[in-house]
Motif scaffolding. Structure first.
Motif, PDB file in Angstrom:
ATOM      1  N   ARG A 161     -37.268   5.943  30.223  1.00  0.00           N
ATOM      2  CA  ARG A 161     -37.318   6.260  28.859  1.00  0.00           C
ATOM      3  C   ARG A 161     -37.257   7.701  28.571  1.00  0.00           C
ATOM      4  O   ARG A 161     -36.640   8.272  27.591  1.00  0.00           O
ATOM      5  CB  ARG A 161     -38.365   5.592  28.176  1.00  0.00           C
ATOM      6  N   ALA A 162     -37.951   8.430  29.109  1.00  0.00           N
ATOM      7  CA  ALA A 162     -38.035   9.679  29.182  1.00  0.00           C
ATOM      8  C   ALA A 162     -36.559  10.360  29.195  1.00  0.00           C
ATOM      9  O   ALA A 162     -36.380  11.531  28.884  1.00  0.00           O
ATOM     10  CB  ALA A 162     -38.936  10.632  30.097  1.00  0.00           C
ATOM     11  N   GLY A 163     -35.728   9.893  30.210  1.00  0.00           N
ATOM     12  CA  GLY A 163     -34.394  10.207  30.507  1.00  0.00           C
ATOM     13  C   GLY A 163     -33.465   9.846  29.493  1.00  0.00           C
ATOM     14  O   GLY A 163     -32.196  10.048  29.492  1.00  0.00           O
ATOM     15  N   GLY A 164     -33.902   9.068  28.519  1.00  0.00           N
ATOM     16  CA  GLY A 164     -33.096   8.515  27.294  1.00  0.00           C
ATOM     17  C   GLY A 164     -32.697   7.115  27.497  1.00  0.00           C
ATOM     18  O   GLY A 164     -31.928   6.659  26.814  1.00  0.00           O
ATOM     19  N   GLY A 165     -33.029   6.496  28.563  1.00  0.00           N
ATOM     20  CA  GLY A 165     -32.596   4.969  28.720  1.00  0.00           C
ATOM     21  C   GLY A 165     -33.678   4.244  27.946  1.00  0.00           C
ATOM     22  O   GLY A 165     -34.616   4.580  27.213  1.00  0.00           O
ATOM     23  N   GLU A 166     -32.923   3.242  27.387  1.00  0.00           N
ATOM     24  CA  GLU A 166     -33.621   1.999  26.599  1.00  0.00           C
ATOM     25  C   GLU A 166     -34.001   0.852  27.435  1.00  0.00           C
ATOM     26  O   GLU A 166     -33.258   0.279  28.152  1.00  0.00           O
ATOM     27  CB  GLU A 166     -32.701   1.712  25.560  1.00  0.00           C
ATOM     28  N   ILE A 167     -35.301   0.319  27.114  1.00  0.00           N
ATOM     29  CA  ILE A 167     -35.783  -0.835  27.842  1.00  0.00           C
ATOM     30  C   ILE A 167     -36.097  -1.883  26.741  1.00  0.00           C
ATOM     31  O   ILE A 167     -37.026  -1.435  26.145  1.00  0.00           O
ATOM     32  CB  ILE A 167     -36.792  -0.390  28.940  1.00  0.00           C
TER      33      ILE A 167
END
Length: 501
Positions: A242-248
């Motif tokens: 998430r911190a890297g821009g990914g969505e979960i």
């Protein structure tokens, strides 16, 4: 007007990772680092798969896998990358026993997944007849292994059934919850398989494996856990994604995959997601369903993969109630050969094995048992109270424990471990050959690369690197390389699953 210039080898696009176990999370973490847009979809309400923590008597403990092989770099490396390096902790003791012939006996040393190199270490575990049978191996004609062979069948032919029933079965069962007479030597103990192919007596093959392992042995612990539980790793990886821009997205089961002109359409209950690439990190049965339309040959192979189910029974006792019990002191736990007819197949003395458990609850003694092997899933139909009762019965017989627990927790892992029968690696190769025909789709997880945590992570990182290349990147973000099957052939094996002792 200022323009941004993107390097030619930087991948672009949107990758959907299906599956939020440690393999899917590791793939997402790797992909985010390349600059790709990443969406991870998990059908359950939590991340982590077989890595999970919970509470017993107010203490946080692992209710799934509890340790990871540290001699492979992928798992400890990922833990470090997501900020857990200072929480890595080796077992406080690794003094395991075998509960066999109605006694707790020291685990014999000098073996490769239970296949001995020195029969002198087996006194008390094998009968005099069993020891004599080993001595006759030199008189046997050589036996070729061909493309693959079952570990148990081959060892029984060379050294006798006692070696399999009382050593190989409990150790391999600790990894696969399987039947040693069906498990592939090539897949489960690859270094032994290669040594056997060189010829000579099996005992000499075992010694060659040990010598080679000693020659390349690194310093440091063989296994590592994480203070607070190995089940904290998935959350840390998820936070990093998430911190890297990914969505979960949890509670988002994937209902179908369809190829499109531009890539893939991922159908969920709430809509369709367009993707340029897919990493499929689900169990075999789920992957088979999702690939049925677009890759029927791979789907058929995946549908044939069998699984073992098991239950973990975690028990907390007042330390004052068990202080007089010598059998519980010093040991990390014990394994149980199926031939002895017990219900439990292993027990881990968590408060001995992990100092963080003992420190968190100095007045308690926490242990756990495991129940269920391949073909013995009927045990899992018992009520929680029954599983607790049979665990206490077997613990009493093994250790003399008569205290009553102050708290209990039963965790069922249905379809917990894929089975690796003879020919499994051929099946994996066929699956990957078929999947490779699809644009920007890769598979990863315990089905393909080994059931150990480092193997799952390594396979996921390789899948991510390949997707990155497919989408325009020259390579992945790190070592990448050829993360192949887990390496239990060193004699340690990745027991760091649900029943390690």
């Amino acid at each position: 007007m200022q323009r941004s210039h993107q390097r030619a080898d930087t991948p672009t696009g949107h990758v959907v990772v299906i599956g939020g176990g440690i393999a899917g999370l590791a793939a997402a973490h790797r992909l985010v680092a390349t600059g790709l847009r990443v969406t991870l979809l998990e059908g359950a309400d939590r991340l982590g798969g077989k890595l999970m923590t919970g509470e017993i008597a107010g203490v946080q403990v692992d209710l799934g896998a509890e340790s990871m092989l540290a001699r492979r770099p992928e798992a400890v490396g990922l833990a470090g990358e997501v900020g857990l390096a200072d929480r890595l902790q080796p077992p406080a003791t690794a003094t395991a026993s075998l509960w066999t012939r109605d006694a707790l006996r020291p685990m014999p040393q000098g073996h490769v997944m239970g296949v001995p190199g020195d029969p002198a270490a087996l006194g008390g575990v094998l009968s005099p007849e069993g020891l004599a049978r080993i001595a006759r191996e030199r008189d046997l004609a050589p036996a070729a292994v061909g493309d693959d062979v079952a570990v148990g069948a081959y060892v029984a032919d060379r050294l006798g059934h006692e070696v399999v029933d009382r050593l190989v079965e409990p150790l391999l069962g600790g990894v696969y919850a399987g039947d040693a007479y069906r498990i592939s030597m090539r897949a489960a103990v690859p270094q032994l398989f290669e040594a056997v192919k060189e010829g000579g007596p099996l005992l000499e093959s075992v010694r060659r494996v040990q010598e080679r392992a000693a020659a390349r042995q690194r310093t440091g612990p063989v296994f590592q856990g994480i203070r607070g539980g190995l089940g904290t790793l998935p959350g840390a990886v998820g936070d990093a994604v998430r911190a890297g821009g990914g969505e979960i997205r949890t509670e988002t089961p994937v209902l179908g995959l369809t190829r499109t002109d531009g890539g893939w359409a991922v159908r969920t209950e709430t809509g369709t997601i367009a993707a340029d690439g897919i990493v499929l990190a689900t169990p075999a049965w789920s992957a088979a369903t999702l690939l049925a339309a677009e890759c029927p040959a791979a789907s058929a192979e995946l549908s044939a993969v069998e699984y073992a189910s098991m239950a973990l029974v975690t028990l907390a006792f007042r330390r004052s109630d068990i202080e007089a019990n010598e059998a519980l002191r010093g040991r990390s736990g014990f394994l149980v050969p199926p031939v002895d007819g017990r219900t439990i197949k292993a027990s881990t003395f968590s408060s001995n094995k992990w100092s963080w458990v003992a420190d968190a609850a100095p007045g308690l003694f926490v242990l756990r048992t495991s129940v269920g092997r391949y073909g013995e899933e009927d045990h899992l139909q018992r009520e929680d109270g029954e599983l607790v009762a049979v665990s206490l019965r077997d613990l009493a017989a093994a250790t003399g424990l008569t205290a009553r627990p102050v708290d209990t927790e039963v965790t069922r892992w249905t379809g917990g471990l894929p089975q690796y029968p003879v020919g499994h690696l051929g099946r994996v190769a066929r699956i990957r050959d078929e999947v490779a025909r699809l644009k920007a789709l890769r598979v990863c997880g315990a089905v393909y690369d080994g059931v150990g945590i480092p193997a799952c992570i390594g396979g996921a990182q390789r899948a991510a690197d390949e997707i990155s290349r497919d989408l325009g990147g020259r390579h992945g973000t790190g070592a990448g390389g050829d993360h192949r099957h887990a390496d239990p052939g060193s004699g340690h094996g990745e027991r760091g699953g649900t029943i390690a002792v």
